[in-house]
Design a protein around this motif. Structure first.
Motif, short mmCIF file in Angstrom:
data_model
loop_
_atom_site.label_atom_id
_atom_site.label_comp_id
_atom_site.label_asym_id
_atom_site.label_seq_id
_atom_site.Cartn_x
_atom_site.Cartn_y
_atom_site.Cartn_z
N THR A 145 -12.46 -4.31 16.61
CA THR A 145 -12.30 -4.77 15.23
C THR A 145 -11.18 -5.80 15.15
O THR A 145 -10.23 -5.77 15.95
N SER A 146 -11.27 -6.69 14.17
CA SER A 146 -10.22 -7.67 13.96
C SER A 146 -10.23 -8.12 12.51
O SER A 146 -11.29 -8.26 11.89
N HIS A 147 -9.03 -8.31 11.94
CA HIS A 147 -8.88 -8.80 10.57
C HIS A 147 -7.85 -9.91 10.54
O HIS A 147 -6.85 -9.87 11.28
N ILE A 148 -8.08 -10.90 9.70
CA ILE A 148 -7.10 -11.96 9.52
C ILE A 148 -7.07 -12.35 8.05
O ILE A 148 -8.10 -12.32 7.36
N ASN A 149 -5.88 -12.68 7.55
CA ASN A 149 -5.66 -13.00 6.14
C ASN A 149 -4.85 -14.30 6.04
O ASN A 149 -3.78 -14.41 6.66
N ILE A 150 -5.35 -15.23 5.27
CA ILE A 150 -4.64 -16.49 5.04
C ILE A 150 -4.44 -16.65 3.54
O ILE A 150 -5.41 -16.65 2.77
N THR A 151 -3.19 -16.75 3.12
CA THR A 151 -2.86 -16.85 1.70
C THR A 151 -1.99 -18.07 1.45
O THR A 151 -1.03 -18.32 2.18
N GLU A 152 -2.33 -18.83 0.43
CA GLU A 152 -1.52 -19.96 -0.01
C GLU A 152 -1.28 -19.82 -1.50
O GLU A 152 -2.14 -19.33 -2.24
N GLY A 153 -0.11 -20.26 -1.96
CA GLY A 153 0.18 -20.16 -3.39
C GLY A 153 1.31 -21.08 -3.79
O GLY A 153 2.15 -21.47 -2.98
N SER A 154 1.32 -21.43 -5.06
CA SER A 154 2.40 -22.28 -5.59
C SER A 154 2.72 -21.85 -7.02
O SER A 154 1.90 -21.24 -7.71
N GLN A 155 3.92 -22.20 -7.43
CA GLN A 155 4.40 -21.84 -8.76
C GLN A 155 5.10 -23.03 -9.38
O GLN A 155 5.84 -23.76 -8.70
#
Length: 801
Positions: free
Chosen positions: A670-680
């Motif tokens: 099994t493998s999981h990857i998460n990519i998150t981008e954000g700005s304020q």
């Protein structure tokens, strides 16, 4: 140590009475099967497995045929002699008509996963057993899909899809844990949930306000604790589990014991867990910026900076944790099911490690900075009733009371004044939920009332003379926060393989707080907030074929301001103080996500989700003034005035991907990857990186099962956040980070290699051993103020009966 020896004695004593027990397992998952029936040909002898899959076969003779049946497994025929010869273990094959896996969190009632339009991840007791997380925060972190920040060893603040703290909701058995003082800064309340009592955890990724109300912006973490088991035979049943554990990274010593007593209509489950942690040792290979070369030693009221004998040991970080649970269940008939749950958790004092590493110039700023005991009590009465179908098919009443207590204590280096604030919250909630089937469709509807009473006191003590005096409290004392809500949602089968889930919720918020002007001259006397919020969602789940499943979900969510937003006074950072602001309104989130799951044959499964969330009227900390005054004295230091304000917009978007491949029934990848981008949005109209947008992170596992063995070789990994990609608030907290080649703070990338193993020593005995961070990496998860454990050997022994 005496507790652990006593626990071991109890385990050994009980083991002599269970020689003719066998355990029934699922052949695929190797999980124990509850409710499997054993009987002979004439059904004169019958027995049923308990929640641990264990059953006593002493009433059967060695030669007679024993039939083992279960609703979701194929009937098996065997003999007592054969069972004993196989090590008192038997495996049942899955029936192809097995019911689909169900999810509770999306509607508060069971729904099949094929009908769910949101992404929900599931964790269960097996994950706790193999990985041996020290706290529930560590348990979430090990999922590879929830990011966890820590400011001290006694902590753990989850991040989901760019949101954290009071923009995430925590529930325990359907009761919201979030209170009116859940803050935007890092929270550690999740550590009060005992991982040994968790039966399963369901994490909704994305908004959940339609069912759960305020705070469910980035996600909802639902913890369902174990229920007592009834006796399926005449008379009574008695079962339980005991465990001892040791870990080297912080010299952890943990003991756990739970006991289940079952009758036909009554069942009781009692549980106790105790953990003692010493100072945490970080890894030996990594940035020197994380080392602890010195610390403050206090002797007879005198502060002295001393050299740390081992800079890899983070002094002081140790603490202890106690959890007690009592569950009672009563089922007088097939219509009524009553459950009472009592949970108590408390810690010792524990230092906020990141504050103790801050410097003023070249000198350590604080001599002491610690939290007092963090105490939590939950009393939860839940009544489930089956209806006749006229108005509802099932109804659920949840009445709960919670008590929270926490305190903060800090003293500057060589300053005799210790400042303390103490907070207490009494939280009451009442919920009534219904489900009604309409042909092939279902309705879910309900009402909820929540009331929080906040008490807060401030005190200062001269540690040399013992003299005490009142000082400003953190929150307005005797303030209250109330929520009244009604919701309606529906699951509609538009076609054979196309499901629509949609709903609306209306929330009304009432806040009352009076401000004490003894220490500060505020231009307002009280806050009386009264407003409503409407949220909605709509999602589709389309099973396009046997191999492809598509999900689309649109939704809104909100977070109402609470007492922490409106009335808090605290030092947000060096040289700044946050003051009350009664003129706040709710922030709103608008979310869209698309997901796809691809199943190729019986071996390969891929899933991919992409999402976008826009946050309006974001409650953020900004510079403020009190009738033109921008600097006030706070604890003897001139401080810039700030306040929480509806002063920004934010956006967050990302991708979540997962893969599962079965090489055989015994080997899984099994493998999981998460990519998150954000700005304020900032004060000047520019955009800056979002504080709680985690770096790239994920994990990979190779899992192998063979007879009595289970192995899990894994890698955890984390991407870099460069200086220019840090949020302004994180740049200001440069003491949390390593320094790049230009001397600027940044969060380096890191990885760990880990090996977990489990062995069924005997019928009732199971041993686990793990080696985490094998290469002894020195690293800190993003935004954390404490380094993660170095190479860590974990040993645990479990006995079930």
């Amino acid at each position: 140590m005496r507790f652990l020896l006593f626990l071991l004695f109890i385990i050994l004593k009980i083991s002599f009475a269970t020689a003719q027990n066998i355990t029934v397992y699922d052949n695929e998952s190797h999980e124990p099967i509850e409710g499997a029936m054993l009987y002979n040909a004439l059904k004169t002898n019958t027995a049923i497995t308990n929640e641990h899959g264990i059953v006593d076969i002493s009433l059967f003779t060695n030669a007679e045929t024993i039939y083992i049946s279960h609703v979701s497994h194929i009937l098996k025929k065997t003999t007592k002699a054969a069972l004993i010869a196989s090590g008192n273990r038997v495996y049942l094959l899955d029936n192809e008509n097995q019911l689909n896996e169900v999810v509770l969190s999306v509607s508060k009632f069971e729904q099949q996963t094929k009908d769910i339009t949101q992404k929900v991840i599931r964790l269960d007791a097996e994950d706790v057993e193999l990985k041996n997380p020290q706290t529930t925060a560590d348990f979430l972190s090990q999922s590879g899909q929830v990011y966890v920040q820590k400011s001290q060893l006694g902590g753990g603040s989850p991040m989901i899809r760019g949101f954290s703290t009071n923009r995430l909701l925590i529930t325990v058995d359907g009761v919201r844990m979030n209170t009116a003082i859940f803050r935007s800064g890092n929270l550690q309340n999740v550590i009060n949930i005992d991982p040994f009592t968790i039966d399963q955890t369901e994490v909704i990724l994305g908004p959940g306000s339609v069912v759960y109300g305020s705070d469910a912006v980035g996600g909802v973490m639902n913890f369902y604790t174990k229920k007592p088991s009834f006796s399926f035979e005449e008379g009574t049943s008695f079962s339980g589990m005991g465990l001892t554990r040791y870990a080297t990274a912080n010299n952890e010593k943990t003991g756990h014991l739970d006991l289940n007593f079952g009758l036909k209509k009554w069942a009781f489950l009692s549980s106790i867990s105790y953990s003692d942690f010493d100072d945490l040792r970080m890894g030996g290979h990594g940035p020197d910026d994380y080392l602890r070369p010195e610390y403050v030693k206090i002797s007879d009221g005198v502060d002295t900076v001393v050299e740390n004998e081992d800079p890899n040991v983070q002094n002081p970080t140790g603490f202890n944790l106690l959890n007690l649970t009592q569950k009672v269940r009563f089922m007088p008939n097939s219509i009524w099911d009553l459950n009472l749950g009592l949970h108590y958790s408390t810690t010792s004092d524990y230092s906020r490690y990141d504050r103790l590493t801050r410097k003023r110039g070249d000198e350590l700023r604080s001599a002491e900075w610690y939290y007092g005991p963090q105490t939590w009590f939950l009393g939860n009465l839940q009544v489930d009733k089956k209806g006749n179908g006229d108005i509802y098919d099932n109804a659920k009443l949840t009445a709960a009371y919670q008590y929270f207590e926490e305190s903060r204590n800090d003293r500057d280096f060589n300053n005799p004044i210790l400042y303390s604030t103490e907070e207490q919250v009494n939280a009451y909630s009442l919920g009534l939920d219904f489900t009604k089937k309409l042909s092939e469709n279902r309705l879910f509807y309900g009402l909820e009332y929540v009331y929080n009473k906040v008490n807060s006191l401030g005190n200062q003590t001269n540690i040399n003379t013992g003299e005490q005096a009142a000082t400003a409290s953190r929150y307005p004392d005797n303030s209250s926060w109330q929520s009244l809500a009604a919701y309606l949602s529906g699951q509609f089968n538009l076609a054979e393989k196309l499901t629509l889930q949609t709903g609306l919720r209306y929330n009304h918020i009432l806040i009352n707080a009076a401000f004490d002007d003894t220490f500060y001259d505020f231009p307002f006397e009280d806050a009386n907030v009264n407003f409503g919020n409407l949220t909605g969602s709509a999602g589709l789940n389309w099973q396009t074929s046997d191999i492809l499943d598509l999900k689309l979900n649109l939704g809104t969510a909100f977070r109402a301001p609470n007492i922490d937003d409106i009335g808090k006074i605290f030092d947000s950072e060096a040289g700044s103080v946050v003051v009350p602001n009664p003129n706040l309104k709710a922030e709103y989130a608008y979310n869209a996500e698309i997901g796809a799951a691809l199943k190729v044959g019986e071996s390969l499964r891929l899933d991919l989700t992409t999402y976008y969330t826009h946050l309006e009227n974001a409650l953020v900390r900004r510079d403020f003034n009190l009738e033109g005054v921008t600097v006030i004295d706070y604890q003897g230091e001139p401080s810039n005035v700030q306040a929480i304000q509806n002063a920004a917009r934010a956006e967050v978007y990302g991708i979540e991907a997962g893969l599962e491949y079965l090489f055989s029934k015994n080997v899984k990848f099994t493998s999981h990857i998460n990519i998150t981008e954000g700005s304020q949005e900032e004060d000047d109209g520019s955009n800056a990186p979002l504080r709680h947008a985690a770096p790239l992170f994920g994990n990979t596992h190779l899992i192998y099962r063979l007879n009595k063995w289970k192995f899990d070789a894994s890698a955890e990994y984390n991407g870099e956040i460069a200086y220019e990609d840090l949020a302004p608030s994180q740049i200001a907290n440069d003491y949390l980070y390593a320094l790049d080649a230009d001397g600027n703070p940044y969060s380096p990338k890191w990885y760990t290699l880990n090996l977990y193993s489990e062995y069924q020593v005997a019928q009732n005995w199971k041993a686990t051993a793990a080696l985490e961070n094998i290469t002894d990496q020195r690293y800190r998860p993003y935004s954390s103020g404490i380094s993660a454990p170095g190479r860590n050997l974990i040993l645990a022994l479990k006995y079930s009966f």
